[in-house]
Scaffold this motif. Sequence first.
Motif, short mmCIF file in Angstrom:
data_model
loop_
_atom_site.label_atom_id
_atom_site.label_comp_id
_atom_site.label_asym_id
_atom_site.label_seq_id
_atom_site.Cartn_x
_atom_site.Cartn_y
_atom_site.Cartn_z
N THR A 1 8.59 -10.36 -5.69
CA THR A 1 8.10 -11.72 -6.25
C THR A 1 7.50 -12.49 -5.41
O THR A 1 6.41 -13.18 -5.68
N SER A 2 7.54 -12.36 -4.09
CA SER A 2 7.03 -13.27 -3.26
C SER A 2 5.76 -12.37 -2.62
O SER A 2 4.49 -12.65 -2.30
N SER A 3 6.19 -11.14 -2.16
CA SER A 3 5.21 -9.97 -1.65
C SER A 3 3.83 -9.93 -2.19
O SER A 3 2.94 -9.94 -1.83
N LEU A 4 4.02 -9.84 -3.69
CA LEU A 4 3.04 -9.59 -4.47
C LEU A 4 2.03 -10.79 -4.63
O LEU A 4 0.98 -10.65 -5.23
N LYS A 5 2.46 -11.87 -4.26
CA LYS A 5 1.44 -12.98 -4.06
C LYS A 5 0.62 -12.86 -2.97
O LYS A 5 -0.59 -13.58 -3.02
N ALA A 6 0.76 -12.06 -2.08
CA ALA A 6 0.11 -12.01 -0.83
C ALA A 6 -0.79 -10.73 -0.86
O ALA A 6 -1.85 -10.54 -0.20
N LEU A 7 -0.03 -9.69 -1.19
CA LEU A 7 -0.84 -8.43 -1.13
C LEU A 7 -1.73 -7.96 -2.19
O LEU A 7 -1.60 -8.47 -3.35
N SER A 8 -3.00 -7.48 -1.71
CA SER A 8 -3.85 -7.09 -2.63
C SER A 8 -3.39 -5.51 -3.29
O SER A 8 -2.40 -5.19 -2.93
N LYS A 9 -4.08 -5.39 -4.17
CA LYS A 9 -3.86 -4.35 -5.04
C LYS A 9 -3.86 -2.96 -3.98
O LYS A 9 -2.87 -2.12 -4.14
N ASP A 10 -4.71 -2.98 -3.23
CA ASP A 10 -4.89 -1.65 -2.50
C ASP A 10 -4.02 -1.69 -1.27
O ASP A 10 -3.43 -0.64 -0.94
N GLU A 11 -3.57 -3.09 -0.92
CA GLU A 11 -2.47 -2.95 0.07
C GLU A 11 -1.14 -2.55 -0.43
O GLU A 11 -0.31 -1.70 0.13
N PHE A 12 -0.83 -3.17 -1.59
CA PHE A 12 0.36 -2.43 -2.55
C PHE A 12 0.34 -1.01 -2.53
O PHE A 12 1.33 -0.46 -2.26
N LYS A 13 -0.74 -0.34 -3.13
CA LYS A 13 -0.82 1.04 -3.14
C LYS A 13 -0.67 1.72 -1.93
O LYS A 13 0.25 2.74 -1.77
N ASN A 14 -1.24 1.29 -0.94
CA ASN A 14 -0.91 1.91 0.40
C ASN A 14 0.37 1.82 0.92
O ASN A 14 1.16 2.98 1.20
N VAL A 15 1.20 0.48 0.54
CA VAL A 15 2.59 0.49 1.23
C VAL A 15 3.58 1.49 0.30
O VAL A 15 4.26 2.28 0.70
N VAL A 16 3.26 1.64 -1.24
CA VAL A 16 4.04 2.35 -1.77
C VAL A 16 3.85 3.88 -1.82
O VAL A 16 4.85 4.76 -1.44
#
Length: 116
Positions: free
Chosen positions: A54-69
Amino acid sequence: MVGPAALADATPYQVVEGNKVDAGTLSGWRTWRALACERCHGAQQEGAVGPALTSSLKALSKDEFKNVVLHGRIDKGMPNFDGSKMVVDNIDNLYAYLKGRADGAIAPGKLQEAGK
């Protein structure tokens, strides 16, 4: 200045009454549940062994999120999920669900499809 239509396009989820979401976002929630992500990120995405999404997704872009997952952060204990067909097929939906949680638009707990 960004107009209202552009802002609506930028929101990857649709939610009504906190727990009724569009079909894609519901699929993202189901992916979250099926993979038991709460084991590390908490039942309400508030964090446990892993960070609070709930905090991380305030800062991560969609591309960054996809890369991490998809590629993981092995050094921090986050496995890669690029070998999971369910995750690969639903990565955008998973992002939509978690982004909605981070935005405070989607309530924690069980979801249902809007209009049903």
